[in-house]
Design a protein around this motif. Structure first.
Motif, PDB file in Angstrom:
ATOM      1  N   ALA A 160     -33.287  -9.418  26.165  1.00 55.33           N
ATOM      2  CA  ALA A 160     -32.357  -9.349  27.312  1.00 55.33           C
ATOM      3  C   ALA A 160     -32.852  -8.344  28.345  1.00 55.33           C
ATOM      4  CB  ALA A 160     -30.971  -8.980  26.812  1.00 55.33           C
ATOM      5  N   GLY A 161     -33.367  -7.192  27.850  1.00 53.33           N
ATOM      6  CA  GLY A 161     -33.902  -6.195  28.775  1.00 53.33           C
ATOM      7  C   GLY A 161     -35.119  -6.715  29.523  1.00 53.33           C
ATOM      8  N   GLY A 162     -35.990  -7.444  28.810  1.00 52.74           N
ATOM      9  CA  GLY A 162     -37.190  -7.997  29.435  1.00 52.74           C
ATOM     10  C   GLY A 162     -36.858  -9.056  30.456  1.00 52.74           C
ATOM     11  N   LEU A 163     -35.739  -9.774  30.226  1.00 56.50           N
ATOM     12  CA  LEU A 163     -35.313 -10.821  31.165  1.00 56.50           C
ATOM     13  C   LEU A 163     -34.472 -10.269  32.309  1.00 56.50           C
ATOM     14  CD1 LEU A 163     -34.356 -13.507  28.514  1.00 56.50           C
ATOM     15  CD2 LEU A 163     -36.217 -13.728  30.185  1.00 56.50           C
ATOM     16  N   GLY A 164     -34.054  -9.025  32.185  1.00 56.80           N
ATOM     17  CA  GLY A 164     -33.213  -8.427  33.228  1.00 56.80           C
ATOM     18  C   GLY A 164     -31.822  -9.022  33.266  1.00 56.80           C
ATOM     19  N   LEU A 165     -31.244  -9.370  32.115  1.00 61.91           N
ATOM     20  CA  LEU A 165     -29.942 -10.015  32.059  1.00 61.91           C
ATOM     21  C   LEU A 165     -28.826  -9.017  32.329  1.00 61.91           C
ATOM     22  CD1 LEU A 165     -30.283 -12.321  28.904  1.00 61.91           C
ATOM     23  CD2 LEU A 165     -30.673 -12.897  31.309  1.00 61.91           C
ATOM     24  N   ALA A 166     -27.790  -9.505  32.994  1.00 68.16           N
ATOM     25  CA  ALA A 166     -26.572  -8.719  33.186  1.00 68.16           C
ATOM     26  C   ALA A 166     -25.826  -8.672  31.853  1.00 68.16           C
ATOM     27  CB  ALA A 166     -25.705  -9.365  34.257  1.00 68.16           C
ATOM     28  N   PRO A 167     -24.901  -7.712  31.685  1.00 66.71           N
ATOM     29  CA  PRO A 167     -24.175  -7.588  30.419  1.00 66.71           C
ATOM     30  C   PRO A 167     -23.496  -8.874  29.998  1.00 66.71           C
ATOM     31  CG  PRO A 167     -23.819  -5.651  31.773  1.00 66.71           C
ATOM     32  CD  PRO A 167     -24.568  -6.615  32.631  1.00 66.71           C
ATOM     33  N   GLU A 168     -22.858  -9.603  30.995  1.00 60.41           N
ATOM     34  CA  GLU A 168     -22.154 -10.835  30.599  1.00 60.41           C
ATOM     35  C   GLU A 168     -23.129 -11.923  30.151  1.00 60.41           C
ATOM     36  OE1 GLU A 168     -22.568 -10.737  35.100  1.00 60.41           O
ATOM     37  OE2 GLU A 168     -21.960  -9.358  33.485  1.00 60.41           O
ATOM     38  N   GLU A 169     -24.323 -11.943  30.775  1.00 58.91           N
ATOM     39  CA  GLU A 169     -25.320 -12.939  30.361  1.00 58.91           C
ATOM     40  C   GLU A 169     -25.854 -12.616  28.960  1.00 58.91           C
ATOM     41  OE1 GLU A 169     -27.752 -14.475  34.135  1.00 58.91           O
ATOM     42  OE2 GLU A 169     -27.689 -12.273  34.011  1.00 58.91           O
ATOM     43  N   LEU A 170     -26.010 -11.327  28.677  1.00 59.99           N
ATOM     44  CA  LEU A 170     -26.415 -10.926  27.327  1.00 59.99           C
ATOM     45  C   LEU A 170     -25.369 -11.361  26.314  1.00 59.99           C
ATOM     46  CD1 LEU A 170     -28.184  -9.413  25.296  1.00 59.99           C
ATOM     47  CD2 LEU A 170     -27.022  -7.295  25.939  1.00 59.99           C
ATOM     48  N   GLY A 171     -24.071 -11.234  26.679  1.00 60.31           N
ATOM     49  CA  GLY A 171     -23.009 -11.666  25.772  1.00 60.31           C
ATOM     50  C   GLY A 171     -23.086 -13.153  25.501  1.00 60.31           C
ATOM     51  N   ASP A 172     -23.391 -13.968  26.538  1.00 58.19           N
ATOM     52  CA  ASP A 172     -23.525 -15.414  26.334  1.00 58.19           C
ATOM     53  C   ASP A 172     -24.675 -15.726  25.371  1.00 58.19           C
ATOM     54  OD1 ASP A 172     -21.463 -15.843  28.079  1.00 58.19           O
ATOM     55  OD2 ASP A 172     -22.747 -16.270  29.819  1.00 58.19           O
ATOM     56  N   LEU A 173     -25.785 -15.015  25.573  1.00 60.18           N
ATOM     57  CA  LEU A 173     -26.941 -15.249  24.701  1.00 60.18           C
ATOM     58  C   LEU A 173     -26.615 -14.853  23.254  1.00 60.18           C
ATOM     59  CD1 LEU A 173     -29.876 -16.223  24.774  1.00 60.18           C
ATOM     60  CD2 LEU A 173     -30.585 -13.858  25.159  1.00 60.18           C
ATOM     61  N   ALA A 174     -25.879 -13.741  23.097  1.00 65.90           N
ATOM     62  CA  ALA A 174     -25.485 -13.299  21.760  1.00 65.90           C
ATOM     63  C   ALA A 174     -24.573 -14.321  21.106  1.00 65.90           C
ATOM     64  CB  ALA A 174     -24.805 -11.927  21.834  1.00 65.90           C
ATOM     65  N   ASP A 175     -23.674 -14.928  21.910  1.00 67.69           N
ATOM     66  CA  ASP A 175     -22.793 -15.964  21.367  1.00 67.69           C
ATOM     67  C   ASP A 175     -23.606 -17.151  20.847  1.00 67.69           C
ATOM     68  OD1 ASP A 175     -20.561 -14.488  21.916  1.00 67.69           O
ATOM     69  OD2 ASP A 175     -20.124 -15.492  23.837  1.00 67.69           O
ATOM     70  N   THR A 176     -24.645 -17.514  21.584  1.00 65.50           N
ATOM     71  CA  THR A 176     -25.505 -18.620  21.146  1.00 65.50           C
ATOM     72  C   THR A 176     -26.154 -18.304  19.795  1.00 65.50           C
ATOM     73  OG1 THR A 176     -25.991 -19.152  23.456  1.00 65.50           O
ATOM     74  CG2 THR A 176     -27.482 -20.044  21.793  1.00 65.50           C
ATOM     75  N   VAL A 177     -26.607 -17.064  19.656  1.00 72.00           N
ATOM     76  CA  VAL A 177     -27.217 -16.644  18.381  1.00 72.00           C
ATOM     77  C   VAL A 177     -26.211 -16.726  17.251  1.00 72.00           C
ATOM     78  CG1 VAL A 177     -28.186 -14.677  17.140  1.00 72.00           C
ATOM     79  CG2 VAL A 177     -28.965 -15.192  19.460  1.00 72.00           C
ATOM     80  N   ARG A 178     -24.977 -16.230  17.496  1.00 75.32           N
ATOM     81  CA  ARG A 178     -23.953 -16.234  16.439  1.00 75.32           C
ATOM     82  C   ARG A 178     -23.604 -17.661  16.017  1.00 75.32           C
ATOM     83  NH1 ARG A 178     -22.153 -11.507  19.129  1.00 75.32           N
ATOM     84  NH2 ARG A 178     -20.899 -12.696  20.601  1.00 75.32           N
ATOM     85  N   GLU A 179     -23.499 -18.560  17.018  1.00 71.92           N
ATOM     86  CA  GLU A 179     -23.169 -19.947  16.688  1.00 71.92           C
ATOM     87  C   GLU A 179     -24.270 -20.582  15.838  1.00 71.92           C
ATOM     88  OE1 GLU A 179     -22.601 -21.828  20.430  1.00 71.92           O
ATOM     89  OE2 GLU A 179     -20.757 -20.702  20.906  1.00 71.92           O
ATOM     90  N   GLN A 180     -25.517 -20.314  16.196  1.00 73.39           N
ATOM     91  CA  GLN A 180     -26.620 -20.901  15.431  1.00 73.39           C
ATOM     92  C   GLN A 180     -26.639 -20.344  14.011  1.00 73.39           C
ATOM     93  OE1 GLN A 180     -30.205 -21.491  17.590  1.00 73.39           O
ATOM     94  NE2 GLN A 180     -31.510 -21.201  15.786  1.00 73.39           N
TER      95      GLN A 180
END
Length: 743
Positions: free
Chosen positions: A53-73
């Motif tokens: 997320a840091g390397g992609l420069g994601l905002a906090p809410e975008e990081l949360g979306d990505l984390a949700d994807t990980v949890r679902e998988q």
């Protein structure tokens, strides 16, 4: 492609980054990013996700979306069976604190190279339980996975390295299409994956170096813990943890944790007995505890009674699909045919431990080949090394070897092998003992035995190392009616026994030789061994009244035979006994003087010079120190004028000088006492009897204190404490202790 992989690719492309650029900005390798995007690896841990997320420069809410994807998988993956999952940990794990500490330190010690630890030892020690315990304790340190794989190294067909690699790669979520075709390719893939992650591998029950070598990580922060019955000496750079049985306290704790009956404080003695009968072996303890726990009507004493029967102990140490004998059998099945023969025949050895020569005698192999066979048994965990070139069985493995011996060899073969071994032990003991006899002091002409002591020191070392074995062989020879052999062994030990006067086993040796001599036609031989038995009763068993009675019986038989020399020795031994009995000191002097007259009449100069100091010793005890000095001076004159054999001369000289030094001390002539004791020390060291050495050091310490050299006295008193053990020296040790306390 996974949902997470698709989303990661979208975000990377939206940021205008190549995989290499994202790797540079995030610190996650390009290969790992590629594997994640294509769904060829597991969903990332939290720290990896944060780095991306840091390397992609994601905002906090975008990081949360990505984390949700990980949890679902992960939630979807949770429904699938996990490959190479750790077995269930043992809830009542006991002990192994030092081993765990070493393993923890090793896990932290990696400097670039991934650490590897090997836990090895005989069957039933709990190697797997220790490895799983370690993995559970280090769970948080290895967030990318804890993997367990049973390599089935004790099976007839162990797992191949290729199959093991395939299982591990699949468990690490490397896609099937990406897994290499050859073992080398798979091994490289495994090292690459482990180099980028922090995983802990438990490679259980490894059978060989070749099986486990391709599975080990090379660089990175992963840890491999290998368990094996073998030492796997071909694996370099490995931290080896050799397991031993539990301590008695740990064994008792384990039994109490398993069975309620064992937790009762009133059962403490029984619990200790069960632990001892199980040889403190965790597998045996667990089986015994389980049998007790599943039989509420049993008491601990009931279990002790069952295990006390050595012939049935292994049968009683089995429950369900667990069994101590079954665990041993897996290693036994891997032995070569010569290895199996050696294993079972070592059950003949009477002693606790043994060396290659006795293995050679048992099998007929050369000593070198026998040594190789012993190493094979050690490598498979069927023997323990107890010292340089010495080996021993665990108690339960000895029982297993005895079972194999009974099942695999006919009674006639067993008897012949045992007799061959026993005769070899006793013949070697005779040769070693005669190094100390007047008139011998060398190997027999043309001696070609497997053991050939070159001097007294080597002879003593063999006799002490193999004492339990030659004693066991002596008992067997007595049972078998080999009367002359029993007598010959005891005769050969006569002078050697003076080196270890206070050792109680001489009472048994000379009890056996006395009984054997009584069954032989030579009555002079019989009276000699009655005399030896008297000496052993007095000096070794601490039974002076019995010693005096035996000596007078020997005197009676010697008189019947007209044997003046043996009459003299009988009176000498009677005098020794009276000197050590209560209220018989004056009678002992009279008896000694009668012995001196008879020694003189018989021309036994050796006996004469050894008897005079006994009178001096009594006179010192009576406070008649000047008379004691006269007796010692007379003995030293006789030593100079009589043709005395070397060892008896040394005995008489050391004894006289010890008593002379004590007499000077009794008179308060401390400078003379110190000089005499210091001059006597080299003779006492040459003779080798701890009693003389301790006596001289006590005199030296007391003299130095009296002469104001207090600090110099301290080492002498410490030497007394070190040398003098047992109740016979209680008074001398107490004097040394009191002097040390006062310094």
């Amino acid at each position: 492609m996974s949902d997470f992989g698709s989303r990661l690719r979208e975000l990377r492309r939206a940021a205008g980054l190549t995989m290499e650029q994202l790797a540079e900005t995030s610190g996650v390798s390009a290969r790992a990013i590629s594997d994640m995007e294509r769904g060829h690896s597991r969903t990332p841990q939290a720290r990896t996700l944060s780095a991306l997320a840091g390397g992609l420069g994601l905002a906090p809410e975008e990081l949360g979306d990505l984390a949700d994807t990980v949890r679902e998988q992960r939630a979807r993956a949770a429904g699938r069976p996990r490959l190479c999952a750790l077995p269930r940990t043992v809830g009542d794990f006991v002990g192994r604190a030092s081993e765990l500490e070493r393993l923890h330190r090793h896990a932290l010690a990696g400097l670039g190279q991934a650490p590897v630890a090997l836990i090895h030892g005989q069957p039933g020690l709990g190697k797997t339980a220790l490895a799983v315990r370690l993995a559970d304790q280090l769970r948080d340190r290895y967030p990318d996975g804890l993997l367990y794989l049973d390599l089935r190294g004790t099976d007839a067909e162990p797992m191949t390295p290729g199959d093991a690699l395939l299982r591990l790669l699949r468990a690490l979520e490397v896609g099937s299409r990406r897994i290499g075709e050859t073992d080398d390719e798979r091994s490289s893939q495994l090292r690459a994956v482990l180099g980028e992650r922090r995983c802990l591998l438990v490679l259980d029950n490894a059978g060989s170096e070749a099986q486990v070598r391709p599975l080990l990580p090379a660089e990175g922060r992963s840890l491999a813990v290998v368990t094996s019955r073998r030492v796997l000496a071909g694996l370099p750079g490995v931290e080896r943890i050799a397991l031993a049985p539990l301590t008695p306290d740990e064994s008792a704790t384990l039994l109490r944790a398993i069975a309620a009956q064992a937790a009762d404080p009133r059962a403490a003695a029984g619990v200790e007995a069960v632990a001892r009968l199980c040889g403190q072996l965790p597998l045996a303890l667990r089986i015994a505890g389980t049998r007790l726990a599943t039989r509420p009507a049993w008491t601990v004493e009931h279990l002790v009674a069952r295990l006390a029967d050595a012939d049935r102990r292994l049968a009683n140490l089995s429950t369900g699909d667990l069994g101590v004998a079954a665990a041993f059998a897996l290693s036994h099945a891997q032995l070569t045919i010569p290895g199996r023969e050696l294993f079972r025949r070592l059950a003949h050895v009477p002693g606790v431990d043994f060396a290659a020569p006795i293995a050679s005698v048992l099998t007929g192999a050369s000593v070198d080949d026998a040594a190789d066979g012993l190493d094979e048994l050690v490598d498979l965990g069927l023997l323990q090394q107890s010292g340089p070139e010495r080996y021993r069985f665990h108690d339960l493995l000895r029982l297993f070897a005895q079972e194999r011996l009974r099942n695999e060899e006919p009674a006639g073969t067993r008897a012949a092998t045992a007799r061959t071994m026993g005769n070899w032990l006793l013949e070697t003991a005779i040769v070693a003992g005669r190094w100390f006899e007047p008139g011998y002091g060398r190997l027999p002409q043309g001696w070609a035995g497997l053991v050939a002591p070159a001097d007294e020191e080597e002879a003593d070392a063999w006799l002490q190392a193999e004492r339990a074995s030659w004693l066991g062989a002596l008992r067997a020879a007595a049972r078998d009616g080999q009367h002359q052999l029993v007598v010959d062994v005891a005769e050969a030990m006569h002078w050697y026994s003076d080196k270890y006067v206070r050792s109680d086993y001489w009472y048994e040796v000379y009890g056996l030789s006395r009984a054997a001599a009584a069954k032989l036609p030579d009555r002079r031989q019989e009276v000699t061994h009655i005399n030896y038995y008297s000496w052993a009763a007095t000096h070794c068993a601490g039974r002076p009244d019995e010693g005096a009675e035996i000596a007078m019986d020997a005197h009676r038989v010697a008189v019947e035979l007209g044997d003046v020399k043996e009459q003299a020795w009988a009176l000498r031994y009677a005098g020794d006994a009276m000197r050590n009995a209560d209220g018989m000191l004056e009678r002992a002097i009279t008896t000694y003087r009668a012995a001196l007259d008879l020694f003189d009449k018989a021309g036994d100069h050796d006996g004469y010079v050894q008897t005079g100091p006994g009178i001096g010793r009594i006179l010192n005890r009576l406070g008649r120190h000047e008379e004691a000095m006269d007796e010692c001076a007379a003995t030293l004159r006789e030593l100079a004028s009589r043709p005395v054999s070397a060892r008896p001369a040394l005995s008489g000289r050391v004894s006289a000088r010890c008593i002379l030094a004590a007499a000077y001390a009794g008179l308060g002539r401390w400078a003379d006492a110190l000089r005499e004791a210091e001059q006597a020390l080299p003779y006492a060291a040459d003779f080798g009897y701890a009693g003389y050495l301790g006596e001289l050091h006590l005199t030296i310490g007391r003299a130095r204190v009296a002469l104001g050299r207090r600090e110099e006295a301290r080492p002498a008193f410490h030497k007394v404490m070190e040398l003098l053990q047992g109740s016979a020296y209680r008074d001398s040790v107490e004097i040394a202790r009191q002097n040390l306390a006062a310094l």
